[in-house]
Design a protein around this motif. Sequence first.
Motif, PDB file in Angstrom:
ATOM      1  N   VAL A 272       1.083  -0.932  -0.121  1.00  0.00           N
ATOM      2  CA  VAL A 272       0.589  -0.133  -0.255  1.00  0.00           C
ATOM      3  C   VAL A 272       0.874   1.456   0.404  1.00  0.00           C
ATOM      4  O   VAL A 272       0.341   2.273  -0.782  1.00  0.00           O
ATOM      5  N   LYS A 273       1.845   1.204   0.906  1.00  0.00           N
ATOM      6  CA  LYS A 273       2.885   2.742   0.953  1.00  0.00           C
ATOM      7  C   LYS A 273       3.929   2.611  -0.273  1.00  0.00           C
ATOM      8  O   LYS A 273       3.961   3.420  -1.170  1.00  0.00           O
ATOM      9  N   VAL A 274       3.640   0.904  -1.035  1.00  0.00           N
ATOM     10  CA  VAL A 274       4.722   1.200  -2.332  1.00  0.00           C
ATOM     11  C   VAL A 274       3.692   1.865  -3.431  1.00  0.00           C
ATOM     12  O   VAL A 274       4.118   2.967  -4.309  1.00  0.00           O
ATOM     13  N   HIS A 275       2.395   2.284  -3.485  1.00  0.00           N
ATOM     14  CA  HIS A 275       1.393   1.717  -4.871  1.00  0.00           C
ATOM     15  C   HIS A 275       1.680   3.117  -4.430  1.00  0.00           C
ATOM     16  O   HIS A 275       1.366   4.700  -5.251  1.00  0.00           O
ATOM     17  N   ALA A 276       1.334   3.896  -2.974  1.00  0.00           N
ATOM     18  CA  ALA A 276       0.804   5.778  -2.956  1.00  0.00           C
ATOM     19  C   ALA A 276       2.533   6.229  -2.973  1.00  0.00           C
ATOM     20  O   ALA A 276       2.290   7.109  -3.833  1.00  0.00           O
ATOM     21  N   PHE A 277       3.187   5.942  -3.219  1.00  0.00           N
ATOM     22  CA  PHE A 277       5.016   6.608  -3.692  1.00  0.00           C
ATOM     23  C   PHE A 277       4.677   6.735  -5.069  1.00  0.00           C
ATOM     24  O   PHE A 277       5.386   7.532  -5.810  1.00  0.00           O
ATOM     25  N   ALA A 278       4.467   5.392  -6.078  1.00  0.00           N
ATOM     26  CA  ALA A 278       4.308   5.408  -7.326  1.00  0.00           C
ATOM     27  C   ALA A 278       3.702   6.017  -7.496  1.00  0.00           C
ATOM     28  O   ALA A 278       4.033   6.807  -8.666  1.00  0.00           O
ATOM     29  N   LYS A 279       2.052   6.000  -7.079  1.00  0.00           N
ATOM     30  CA  LYS A 279       1.281   6.843  -7.919  1.00  0.00           C
ATOM     31  C   LYS A 279       1.783   8.895  -7.539  1.00  0.00           C
ATOM     32  O   LYS A 279       1.511   9.270  -8.445  1.00  0.00           O
TER      33      LYS A 279
ATOM     34  N   GLU B  66      12.078   3.264  -7.232  1.00  0.00           N
ATOM     35  CA  GLU B  66      11.973   4.465  -7.007  1.00  0.00           C
ATOM     36  C   GLU B  66      11.234   3.696  -5.748  1.00  0.00           C
ATOM     37  O   GLU B  66      11.435   4.626  -4.032  1.00  0.00           O
ATOM     38  N   ALA B  67      10.043   3.673  -5.919  1.00  0.00           N
ATOM     39  CA  ALA B  67       9.020   3.873  -4.878  1.00  0.00           C
ATOM     40  C   ALA B  67       8.959   2.774  -3.908  1.00  0.00           C
ATOM     41  O   ALA B  67       9.374   2.763  -2.376  1.00  0.00           O
ATOM     42  N   ASP B  68      10.373   1.479  -4.104  1.00  0.00           N
ATOM     43  CA  ASP B  68      10.068   0.616  -3.344  1.00  0.00           C
ATOM     44  C   ASP B  68      11.267   0.980  -2.488  1.00  0.00           C
ATOM     45  O   ASP B  68      10.591   0.374  -1.660  1.00  0.00           O
ATOM     46  N   PHE B  69      12.386   1.368  -2.605  1.00  0.00           N
ATOM     47  CA  PHE B  69      13.774   1.182  -2.351  1.00  0.00           C
ATOM     48  C   PHE B  69      12.556   3.051  -1.107  1.00  0.00           C
ATOM     49  O   PHE B  69      13.427   2.607   0.386  1.00  0.00           O
ATOM     50  N   LEU B  70      11.565   3.720  -1.765  1.00  0.00           N
ATOM     51  CA  LEU B  70      11.597   5.284   0.033  1.00  0.00           C
ATOM     52  C   LEU B  70      10.927   3.968   0.713  1.00  0.00           C
ATOM     53  O   LEU B  70      11.120   4.700   1.606  1.00  0.00           O
ATOM     54  N   VAL B  71      10.485   2.784   0.207  1.00  0.00           N
ATOM     55  CA  VAL B  71       9.542   2.040   1.823  1.00  0.00           C
ATOM     56  C   VAL B  71      10.809   1.364   2.287  1.00  0.00           C
ATOM     57  O   VAL B  71      10.185   1.207   3.507  1.00  0.00           O
TER      58      VAL B  71
ATOM     59  N   ARG C   5      13.633  14.006  -5.317  1.00  0.00           N
ATOM     60  CA  ARG C   5      13.472  15.071  -4.306  1.00  0.00           C
ATOM     61  C   ARG C   5      12.857  14.214  -3.098  1.00  0.00           C
ATOM     62  O   ARG C   5      13.049  14.890  -1.580  1.00  0.00           O
ATOM     63  N   LEU C   6      11.228  13.097  -2.647  1.00  0.00           N
ATOM     64  CA  LEU C   6      11.252  12.764  -1.692  1.00  0.00           C
ATOM     65  C   LEU C   6      11.887  11.819  -1.108  1.00  0.00           C
ATOM     66  O   LEU C   6      12.222  12.822  -0.016  1.00  0.00           O
ATOM     67  N   LEU C   7      12.732  11.044  -1.644  1.00  0.00           N
ATOM     68  CA  LEU C   7      14.103  10.799  -0.772  1.00  0.00           C
ATOM     69  C   LEU C   7      15.149  12.125   0.103  1.00  0.00           C
ATOM     70  O   LEU C   7      15.265  11.526   1.019  1.00  0.00           O
ATOM     71  N   LYS C   8      15.160  12.916  -1.002  1.00  0.00           N
ATOM     72  CA  LYS C   8      16.028  14.222   0.081  1.00  0.00           C
ATOM     73  C   LYS C   8      15.217  14.724   1.212  1.00  0.00           C
ATOM     74  O   LYS C   8      15.963  14.774   2.407  1.00  0.00           O
ATOM     75  N   THR C   9      13.801  14.645   0.947  1.00  0.00           N
ATOM     76  CA  THR C   9      13.373  15.207   1.532  1.00  0.00           C
ATOM     77  C   THR C   9      13.454  14.574   3.298  1.00  0.00           C
ATOM     78  O   THR C   9      13.234  14.917   4.301  1.00  0.00           O
ATOM     79  N   MET C  10      12.494  12.971   2.846  1.00  0.00           N
ATOM     80  CA  MET C  10      11.973  12.403   3.647  1.00  0.00           C
ATOM     81  C   MET C  10      13.028  11.933   4.714  1.00  0.00           C
ATOM     82  O   MET C  10      13.536  11.431   5.845  1.00  0.00           O
ATOM     83  N   TYR C  11      14.482  11.968   4.160  1.00  0.00           N
ATOM     84  CA  TYR C  11      16.266  11.901   5.223  1.00  0.00           C
ATOM     85  C   TYR C  11      16.959  12.551   5.025  1.00  0.00           C
ATOM     86  O   TYR C  11      18.033  12.846   5.014  1.00  0.00           O
ATOM     87  N   ALA C  12      16.683  13.914   5.020  1.00  0.00           N
ATOM     88  CA  ALA C  12      17.142  15.109   4.990  1.00  0.00           C
ATOM     89  C   ALA C  12      18.620  15.032   4.101  1.00  0.00           C
ATOM     90  O   ALA C  12      19.120  15.455   5.135  1.00  0.00           O
ATOM     91  N   LEU C  13      18.419  15.079   3.132  1.00  0.00           N
ATOM     92  CA  LEU C  13      19.853  15.046   2.962  1.00  0.00           C
ATOM     93  C   LEU C  13      19.584  16.339   1.634  1.00  0.00           C
ATOM     94  O   LEU C  13      20.053  15.984   0.257  1.00  0.00           O
ATOM     95  N   GLU C  14      19.617  16.871   1.988  1.00  0.00           N
ATOM     96  CA  GLU C  14      19.441  18.589   0.789  1.00  0.00           C
ATOM     97  C   GLU C  14      20.466  19.150   0.840  1.00  0.00           C
ATOM     98  O   GLU C  14      20.932  19.610  -0.721  1.00  0.00           O
ATOM     99  N   ASN C  15      21.836  18.361   1.799  1.00  0.00           N
ATOM    100  CA  ASN C  15      23.053  19.119   0.974  1.00  0.00           C
ATOM    101  C   ASN C  15      24.072  17.966   0.317  1.00  0.00           C
ATOM    102  O   ASN C  15      24.822  18.493   0.207  1.00  0.00           O
ATOM    103  N   VAL C  16      23.187  17.135  -0.429  1.00  0.00           N
ATOM    104  CA  VAL C  16      23.776  15.646  -0.693  1.00  0.00           C
ATOM    105  C   VAL C  16      23.788  15.790  -2.192  1.00  0.00           C
ATOM    106  O   VAL C  16      22.679  16.525  -2.779  1.00  0.00           O
TER     107      VAL C  16
END
Length: 168
Positions: A28-35, A125-130, A157-168
């Motif tokens: 369900v989470k992978v679906h939400a991110f993929a969509k 990407e969605a699978d990795f986010l989850v 953007r999602l990965l950087k935001t979720m894991y505070a990777l803005e400066n990476v």
Amino acid sequence: MNAEKISAVCQAMIDYYSGDPKRIQHFVKVHAFAKLIAEKENLSENEVFVIEIAALVHDIGIKNAEIKYHSSMGKYQEKEGPSEAKKLLETLNIDAQIIDRVCYLVGHHHTYKAIDGIDYQILVEADFLVNIYEDSLPKSSAASILFKIFKTRTGIRLLKTMYALENV
């Protein structure tokens, strides 16, 4: 029409994984991110439809992999998933062309070297986010995955935001 079919696939997968809330929560989470990624990347309605179905059924091979191989390793998921996905999707009268692409994605979603389409990229990407979250991976692993795997503007953007990777 597509929304009804997506709901039917989701319910069928919940039924398929009855008694296994961890697996249900995962897809369900992978679906939400993929969509979200597909829509923000301005994909066509048909492309979004394929991605949504693939995200819902991407781990359908786990059940048989655990029975046959006593393992949920990605290679076993890829081996066992396509035939199970095809059976489930045919019962829901999903178009054969869509089933073929979804089965391809299910059979390759742990293979990262030959990503051959935006639908494949978004599913990975969605699978990795989850998975990064569910597996409690450290920030350094998230950063490494960002550079090695992520390509879409939205996924990055999602990965950087979720894991505070803005400066990476």
